[in-house]
Design an enzyme around this catalytic site. Structure first.
Site, PDB file in Angstrom:
ATOM      1  N   TRP A 353       0.771  -1.187   0.198  1.00  0.00           N
ATOM      2  CA  TRP A 353       0.312   0.170  -0.030  1.00  0.00           C
ATOM      3  C   TRP A 353       1.029   0.896   0.246  1.00  0.00           C
ATOM      4  CZ3 TRP A 353      -1.004   3.311   4.302  1.00  0.00           C
ATOM      5  CH2 TRP A 353       0.165   2.425   5.458  1.00  0.00           C
ATOM      6  N   ASP A 354       2.265   1.477  -0.165  1.00  0.00           N
ATOM      7  CA  ASP A 354       2.805   1.791   0.432  1.00  0.00           C
ATOM      8  C   ASP A 354       3.209   2.733  -1.094  1.00  0.00           C
ATOM      9  OD1 ASP A 354       3.297   0.542   2.445  1.00  0.00           O
ATOM     10  OD2 ASP A 354       5.784   0.515   1.743  1.00  0.00           O
ATOM     11  N   GLU A 484       1.872  -1.557  13.408  1.00  0.00           N
ATOM     12  CA  GLU A 484       1.520  -3.114  13.309  1.00  0.00           C
ATOM     13  C   GLU A 484       2.127  -3.464  14.345  1.00  0.00           C
ATOM     14  OE1 GLU A 484       1.858  -3.879   9.076  1.00  0.00           O
ATOM     15  OE2 GLU A 484       4.036  -3.740   9.857  1.00  0.00           O
ATOM     16  N   LYS A 597       4.521   2.206  16.863  1.00  0.00           N
ATOM     17  CA  LYS A 597       5.378   1.676  15.164  1.00  0.00           C
ATOM     18  C   LYS A 597       5.313   2.891  14.318  1.00  0.00           C
ATOM     19  CE  LYS A 597       6.717  -1.564  12.516  1.00  0.00           C
ATOM     20  NZ  LYS A 597       6.400  -2.656  11.340  1.00  0.00           N
ATOM     21  N   GLN A 598       4.408   3.304  13.837  1.00  0.00           N
ATOM     22  CA  GLN A 598       4.378   4.228  12.817  1.00  0.00           C
ATOM     23  C   GLN A 598       2.690   5.459  12.812  1.00  0.00           C
ATOM     24  OE1 GLN A 598       3.981   1.591   9.645  1.00  0.00           O
ATOM     25  NE2 GLN A 598       3.002   2.597   8.397  1.00  0.00           N
TER      26      GLN A 598
END
Length: 756
Positions: A353-354, A484, A597-598
């Site tokens: 999906w990046d 994640e 994480k992000q």
């Protein structure tokens, strides 16, 4: 963070030999041309720790999934980007002793990646066991001017010592393996091998997928020599035996042709590869090198970002732009942007999906509009596979779930919490369509391809939500958001929000098609058996009643149900020796922790900033960013954009350096596995959307620039509709130059600025 590379505006330079970082250097100094590429392995033999890697775009192997338990719907294989024929090999044997930097004394060593011209070079002096010292100057490139060609120039000089006999053995070797193979199996079958005084050739075919690869090479040598050849299965060699005395130099030039069955019939491969090698040899090394420099000059003319006053920032952004352009050129609609590109094996598949979330803005602004459109059509072409993926999980009626990882449209990721749960990826693909149309004005795309994809995604979301009697709202259970470090949560705010938005956007697209493309819309309704009245009524109900978790009496939205039950620590509470936590903590401890994480909630605030006030953004940024460990490469760039919007220069600059130099300074101690190619587009976003404040609103281009205090100025080029612009920001303000097209105004800090 690991710093051993010299800062330079246009080059990456390693001064002195660092065998402890060899794998990382092999990643960082990788080269490619969109068609093929390779890690920066040495041409001569190297007996110490190394990951040999040569990769060809689009060629993969379905490595059978290896798990301790099996679940219905689980992918049957994990796609491997395959290590392929090693074409750089030049073994050097001097008086019976192999030149090998793991054995010889390294007197001096320098490696350079010339990003301006796309050249990889090394110069070193090595002392052999008998005291003789030799100097090697090696340079190579994968041609951007002719993407079937590569060239190497390798010079050996005896700088000190007695006369000696030298064997130069130039070879092609397809007997290669992937280090990350699930079953320790080889992925190639041998085809033809051939060597003569003129050319050598090796062909190989992948098992199962039956891709064929043909590699030919022509080797020339500057000095008189005895010549011989060797051929075996998977292997061909041209060897030269000659004498060298102190002060003498031997120069080897190797011209490589590399083709595959994606572009040629099987019977044509050897001829095509040999013709490509001959093209290079006929042109000669200097002519090929000049063409390479010109090709990169053309790329940099539209893609470069110039930063004055901060060499680390300048090197970082160019490093990222360089790797993006040598990974994906937009010339082949069958290809996409792999997360490691040509730099390593990790992550297997080529598409995440990046692409839509991070890479598309870079290509929309720096390449022809065709390239951005092509990235979207790639997903349209795989729509039927996405429907099949959803069917495997029990969805019906044309619902589409795009894969987390794919080579051909099939899901091939082998972690259940990602495969089954990280479904927000569907939202990014829909957002990519919206973003493309917003930037280009190409609304015809919706009638041609866009609606089909949006319909499949909306149908998926309509079935994935369920009604909660307790909450009197539609909820979504058992998901993994962008963070994640959380699995199997209920009501991830970002997933619920983007799912609701997808259905809202699809409803708007339907109205547009009915008014502007009625005939095409009628055809699509019939094609997809779309019951407009029934299905849109259901979507509208879900949109109206979607549950979005919220902190009581606060502007803060909750990442998911139960988030406040965690121990609400901050990143500053972590010990340095525990970072990164994914390399020091158990997975159980990570999942129970508050650490992110992000960007998760903040990913939604990035995509949909116009939906929220600055006060809402500030409250959520201040709550979530201090709990974010940024252990995903995709994390810092989003925080740069949001911090810049809030006027927080210090935080924006801190995050910019982290994203721009993530691999150069190895923040997460992962560079040895390969680079973070897709997140490199986020570095571009950090400058252009973050510090430049670039937005498209109601068909108009807006800029809200910020100049970091350490910078004297910065400038970047953008493509918008039919116009090319150059934006320069310095201490005197913002200057916009129209280089091409007829765009007559841009809004800067809310004011309309006329363009001459």
């Amino acid at each position: 963070m690991i710093k051993y590379l010299k800062e330079d505006a246009w080059k990456v330079i390693e001064e002195g030999f660092h065998p402890e970082y060899q794998r990382s250097s092999e990643s960082i100094f990788s080269i490619g041309n969109g068609h093929f590429g390779q890690r920066a392995n040495f041409e001569e033999n190297y007996g110490a720790d190394s990951l040999q890697g040569s990769y060809v775009a689009g060629i993969y192997y379905p490595d059978k999934t290896r798990v301790g338990w099996w679940k219905n719907g689980y992918p049957e294989y994990f796609a491997k980007v395959l290590n392929s024929t090693n074409w750089i090999g030049i073994r050097v044997v001097i008086d019976g002793e192999e030149l090998d930097l793991s054995q010889a004394k390294v007197v001096s060593f320098q490696r350079e990646l010339d990003m301006q011209r796309g050249l990889l070079s090394r110069v070193f002096v090595a002392e052999l066991s008998n005291g003789n010292q030799v100097e090697v100057n090696a340079e190579r490139f994968c041609s951007m001017a002719d993407n079937e060609c590569a060239a190497i120039r390798y010079s050996l000089k005896m700088v000190k010592g007695n006369a000696a006999n030298v064997e130069i053995r130039s070879y092609l070797d397809a007997q290669v393996v992937n280090e990350d193979s699930n079953w320790e199996a080889g992925f190639w079958n041998p085809l033809a091998s051939h060597a003569s005084a003129e050319l050598m050739y090796v062909g190989a075919q992948t098992k199962k997928t039956e891709f064929e690869l043909g590699v030919a090479a022509k080797t020339t040598i500057s000095n008189d020599s005895k010549f011989k050849t060797l051929t075996e299965q998977f292997y061909a060699e041209q060897a030269f035996d000659l004498a060298i005395a102190e002060g003498d130099t031997i120069t080897v030039e190797k011209f490589v042709g590399l083709v595959n069955s994606m572009n040629y019939n099987s019977g044509e491969l050897q001829s095509a590869a040999e013709k490509a090698a001959e093209r290079g040899a006929t042109a000669g090394y200097e002519a090929m090198r000049s063409a390479q420099a010109k090709a990169w000059e053309d790329i940099w003319s539209t893609a470069d970002i110039q930063i004055e006053g901060d060499i680390a920032a300048q090197q970082g952004i160019r490093f990222n732009i360089f790797h993006l352009n040598q990974t994906y050129t937009g010339e082949d609609a069958r290809l996409n942007i792999g997360p490691k590109g040509f730099t390593g094996e990790k992550y297997g598949g080529s598409t995440y999906w990046d692409t839509e979330a991070y890479c598309l803005p870079f290509y929309l602004n720096t390449h022809n509009q065709r390239v951005g459109r092509q990235l979207l059509v790639y997903r349209y072409e795989q729509l039927q596979k996405a429907i099949e993926n959803a069917e495997k999980l029990g969805f019906t009626n044309g619902a589409a779930l795009y894969p987390m990882v794919t080579m051909n449209g099939e899901e091939c990721h082998n972690e259940w919490e990602i495969t089954f749960e990280e479904i927000h990826r569907n939202g990014a693909i829909a957002y990519g369509i919206y973003n493309y149309v917003r930037h280009t004005g190409d609304r015809a795309y919706l009638a041609e391809y866009g609606f089909d994809v949006l319909l499949g995604i909306a149908r998926f979301w309509a079935q994935r939500f369920n009604w909660s009697e307790d909450k009197q709202a539609y909820v979504m259970l058992g998901v993994t958001g962008p963070n994640e470090y959380e699995n199997n949560v209920n009501n991830n705010w970002y997933t619920n929000y983007i799912a609701r938005w997808c259905m809202t956007y699809t409803l708007k697209v339907i109205l547009f098609l009915k008014e502007n493309h009625a005939s095409a819309y009628a055809d699509k309704k019939a094609k997809w058996n779309f019951d407009e009245e029934k299905e849109t009524k259901q979507w509208a109900s879900i949109v109206e009643n979607t549950y979005l978790p919220q902190m009581k009496d606060s502007e803060i939205v909750l990442q998911q149900d139960g988030f406040l039950d965690k121990e609400l620590l901050l990143v500053t509470d972590l010990k340095d020796e525990e970072r990164p936590i994914n390399q020091h903590w158990s997975w159980d401890r990570i999942l129970r922790s508050v650490f992110i994480k992000q960007a998760d909630v903040l990913q939604g605030f990035y995509f949909f900033e116009e939906h929220f006030s600055n006060e809402q953004l500030e409250a959520n940024f201040d709550f979530y960013e201090p709990r974010t460990v940024h252990e995903s490469s995709l994390s810092p760039c989003v925080h740069v954009v949001l911090a810049a919007k809030l006027g927080r220069e210090e935080k924006a600059y801190e995050m910019y350096l982290r994203t721009a130099r993530l691999d150069l300074d190895d923040y997460n101690h992962e560079a040895y596995q390969g680079l973070h190619i897709t997140s490199m587009a986020g570095t571009w976003m950090a400058v252009v959307e973050g510090f430049g404040g670039l937005r498209v609103k109601s068909g108009e281009l807006h800029l809200n620039p910020m100049l970091p205090s350490l910078w004297n100025s910065y400038s970047f080029n953008i493509k918008f509709r039919d116009s090319d612009l150059k934006v320069t920001v310095d201490k005197n303000g913002t200057k916009i130059t129209r280089l091409k097209g007829d765009l007559d105004q841009v809004k800067v800090n809310g004011e309309s600025i006329a363009l001459a």
